[in-house]
Design a protein around this motif. Structure first.
Motif, short mmCIF file in Angstrom:
data_model
loop_
_atom_site.label_atom_id
_atom_site.label_comp_id
_atom_site.label_asym_id
_atom_site.label_seq_id
_atom_site.Cartn_x
_atom_site.Cartn_y
_atom_site.Cartn_z
N THR A 1 5.23 -7.47 -6.07
CA THR A 1 6.02 -6.82 -7.11
C THR A 1 7.07 -5.92 -6.46
OG1 THR A 1 4.48 -4.96 -7.22
CG2 THR A 1 4.03 -6.83 -8.65
N ASP A 2 7.98 -5.42 -7.29
CA ASP A 2 8.96 -4.46 -6.78
C ASP A 2 8.23 -3.20 -6.34
OD1 ASP A 2 11.07 -6.13 -7.29
OD2 ASP A 2 11.41 -5.34 -9.31
N LEU A 3 8.48 -2.78 -5.11
CA LEU A 3 7.74 -1.65 -4.54
C LEU A 3 8.52 -0.36 -4.66
CD1 LEU A 3 6.26 -3.21 -1.27
CD2 LEU A 3 5.09 -2.76 -3.42
N ASP A 4 7.90 0.62 -5.34
CA ASP A 4 8.42 1.97 -5.25
C ASP A 4 7.76 2.64 -4.04
OD1 ASP A 4 5.83 2.52 -6.04
OD2 ASP A 4 6.38 3.12 -8.08
N VAL A 5 8.09 3.89 -3.80
CA VAL A 5 7.58 4.56 -2.60
C VAL A 5 6.05 4.67 -2.62
CG1 VAL A 5 7.61 6.71 -1.29
CG2 VAL A 5 9.72 5.82 -2.22
N ALA A 6 5.49 4.93 -3.79
CA ALA A 6 4.04 5.06 -3.89
C ALA A 6 3.35 3.74 -3.58
CB ALA A 6 3.65 5.56 -5.28
N ARG A 7 3.89 2.64 -4.10
CA ARG A 7 3.30 1.33 -3.82
C ARG A 7 3.50 0.95 -2.35
NH1 ARG A 7 2.28 -2.48 -8.09
NH2 ARG A 7 2.38 -1.45 -10.13
N MET A 8 4.64 1.31 -1.80
CA MET A 8 4.85 1.06 -0.37
C MET A 8 3.79 1.77 0.47
SD MET A 8 8.94 1.34 0.31
CE MET A 8 10.13 0.33 -0.54
N SER A 9 3.45 3.00 0.08
CA SER A 9 2.45 3.76 0.82
C SER A 9 1.09 3.06 0.79
CB SER A 9 2.32 5.17 0.24
OG SER A 9 3.51 5.90 0.42
N LEU A 10 0.73 2.56 -0.39
CA LEU A 10 -0.54 1.85 -0.50
C LEU A 10 -0.51 0.55 0.28
CD1 LEU A 10 -2.05 1.96 -4.11
CD2 LEU A 10 -3.08 2.67 -1.96
N CYS A 11 0.56 -0.21 0.11
CA CYS A 11 0.68 -1.48 0.82
C CYS A 11 0.65 -1.26 2.33
CB CYS A 11 1.97 -2.18 0.39
SG CYS A 11 2.12 -3.87 0.99
N GLY A 12 1.39 -0.27 2.82
CA GLY A 12 1.42 0.01 4.24
C GLY A 12 0.08 0.47 4.76
N THR A 13 -0.61 1.31 3.98
CA THR A 13 -1.94 1.77 4.39
C THR A 13 -2.92 0.61 4.49
OG1 THR A 13 -1.57 3.94 3.41
CG2 THR A 13 -3.86 3.29 3.78
N LEU A 14 -2.83 -0.31 3.56
CA LEU A 14 -3.71 -1.49 3.60
C LEU A 14 -3.39 -2.37 4.82
CD1 LEU A 14 -3.70 -2.25 -0.21
CD2 LEU A 14 -5.73 -1.72 1.17
N LEU A 15 -2.12 -2.49 5.17
CA LEU A 15 -1.76 -3.24 6.38
C LEU A 15 -2.31 -2.55 7.63
CD1 LEU A 15 1.90 -4.21 5.45
CD2 LEU A 15 -0.05 -5.79 5.70
N VAL A 16 -2.30 -1.22 7.62
CA VAL A 16 -2.91 -0.48 8.73
C VAL A 16 -4.41 -0.76 8.78
CG1 VAL A 16 -3.57 1.84 9.50
CG2 VAL A 16 -1.19 1.35 8.89
N GLN A 17 -5.06 -0.75 7.61
CA GLN A 17 -6.49 -1.07 7.58
C GLN A 17 -6.75 -2.47 8.12
OE1 GLN A 17 -9.29 0.75 6.65
NE2 GLN A 17 -7.90 2.50 6.68
N ALA A 18 -5.90 -3.41 7.77
CA ALA A 18 -6.05 -4.78 8.27
C ALA A 18 -5.86 -4.82 9.78
CB ALA A 18 -5.04 -5.70 7.58
N ALA A 19 -4.92 -4.04 10.29
CA ALA A 19 -4.69 -3.99 11.74
C ALA A 19 -5.89 -3.41 12.47
CB ALA A 19 -3.44 -3.15 12.04
N LEU A 20 -6.44 -2.33 11.93
CA LEU A 20 -7.62 -1.72 12.55
C LEU A 20 -8.81 -2.67 12.54
CD1 LEU A 20 -7.32 1.87 11.01
CD2 LEU A 20 -6.77 1.18 13.36
#
Length: 396
Positions: free
Chosen positions: A229-248
């Motif tokens: 979906t279109d990402l606002d800053v809050a959604r970007m934060s969640l999406c990025g955090t989840l990508l970090v979790q996937a990396a870890l």
């Protein structure tokens, strides 16, 4: 003897108690009389664990007494007061069973919101003992709120479960944390954004439980779902955090794709910037820089981790991260320094972590393990041995 008495004076005190001259004491240590005199006068520092052990053995006392402790260190324990009350709150089914105790007036929504916000603030400042005391009542209140108004009560309940899971992972209560994360996922079902938020804690729990692959799969699925979906800053934060979790998670089981996941997160972090805390993620470029350190440690490249750590803590965004986040990272950095046999810098970052968020070092079993490994190293400085003795962390 009082804690503030210099260690040299303690040596002199116990040497006199043992009726030894400086020369006799020096001979037992294989040192010169001048060396002993300088130690006792505080001219020469005692900064090696091996030397402290030799002195304690020669004086026939426990090393803790040299460091101003009144008793022998006890084994570190993972038991935490109040966890059983949290367990009871998570195990309560009064509302589902329509018991009379659950049929109370609807809790005040504003009060619940304040309670959830206070719980997150307590967590991010590593006020774990206080948070342990808060959570049972908060869980009960948000559960009642959700029962009275499922729509309005959904977010507070998910957030209460999220912060509970985050705390329990810290305390090494993995099974109980899993229950809290699972409850969060169940309540969030149907709301992709809430599911994504709950998946952050689910990923943490699954990694702590040794299920790194499942953690990575869950994190990526949630990230890509909201990323469509279109990402606002809050959604970007969640999406990025989840990508970090996937990396870890990928790094935990040796998957080289971990770096690519962090790179994806870094692109989003550049858009978000530092100093934000959307969905209690603290996501931004500095958080991603710290994630690269953790990934390097788990991939077995501690030299790279140390270089990245030393750059990351020099960023402006470092001081904007919550104390819990900074202290947790410093403990990770301590692991990296130990892997390259550098106990002095491991001690330095652990002491900094203790100053930043004491409970992160003093309450987390994982942190106490790093502390114990540091003080066992022959080159560990006396300052970290003193902290270990204060906390009752075993050195043997």
């Amino acid at each position: 003897m009082r804690d503030e008495v210099p260690i040299g004076r303690r040596v002199a005190y116990w040497r006199a108690r043992r009726r030894m001259s400086q020369q006799v004491f020096a001979d037992r240590l294989g040192k010169s009389k001048s060396w002993v005199d300088k130690v006792e006068r505080g001219v020469r520092a005692l900064d090696r664990v091996s030397t402290l052990r030799d002195i304690a053995a020669a004086l026939r006392i426990d090393q803790a007494l040299l460091l101003g402790q009144d008793s022998r260190p006890a084994e570190a324990t993972t038991s935490v007061e109040g966890v059983e009350l949290i367990r009871a709150a998570l195990s309560a089914y009064d509302i589902a069973l329509d018991r009379p105790a659950a049929r109370r007036d609807a809790p005040d929504a504003a009060r619940l919101a304040r309670g959830v916000a206070h719980a997150w603030t307590s967590f991010q400042h590593a006020r774990y003992p206080a948070l342990i005391g808060l959570l049972p009542e908060l869980l009960a209140g948000t559960q009642r709120g959700h029962a009275h108004d499922p729509q309005a009560g959904r977010v507070p309940l998910v957030e209460a479960y999220r912060v509970t899971a985050s705390l329990l992972v810290k305390l090494d209560e993995t099974e109980l944390a899993w229950l809290a994360a699972d409850r969060a996922m169940t309540v969030a079902t149907g709301d992709p954004l809430l599911v994504a938020a709950a998946t952050v804690q689910l990923g943490q729990v699954l990694r702590a439980a040794g299920r790194a692959r499942e953690a990575g799969t869950a994190a990526l699925a949630a990230a890509y779902r909201i990323g469509q979906t279109d990402l606002d800053v809050a959604r970007m934060s969640l999406c990025g955090t989840l990508l970090v979790q996937a990396a870890l998670a990928a790094a935990r089981h040796g998957d080289d794709r971990a770096a690519a996941r962090v790179d994806e997160a870094a692109d989003l972090a550049a858009e978000v910037g530092d100093g934000n805390d959307h969905h209690h993620t603290s996501f931004g470029p500095t958080a991603v820089a710290l994630a690269r350190v953790a990934v390097a440690i788990d991939l077995g490249t501690p030299d790279e981790a140390i270089v990245r750590h030393e750059k990351a803590v020099g960023r402006d965004g470092w001081r904007w991260l919550p104390p819990e986040h900074r202290a947790a990272h410093l403990i990770d950095a301590g692991r990296a320094y130990l892997q390259v046999a550098d106990p002095v810098n491991a001690a330095r970052v652990l002491l900094e972590a203790d100053r930043t968020a004491p409970a992160e070092v003093r309450r987390r079993p994982a942190a106490r393990n790093v502390l114990a490994a540091t003080v066992r190293h022959p080159g560990a400085p006396a300052t970290i041995v003193a902290l270990a003795a204060t906390l009752g962390v075993a050195r043997a």
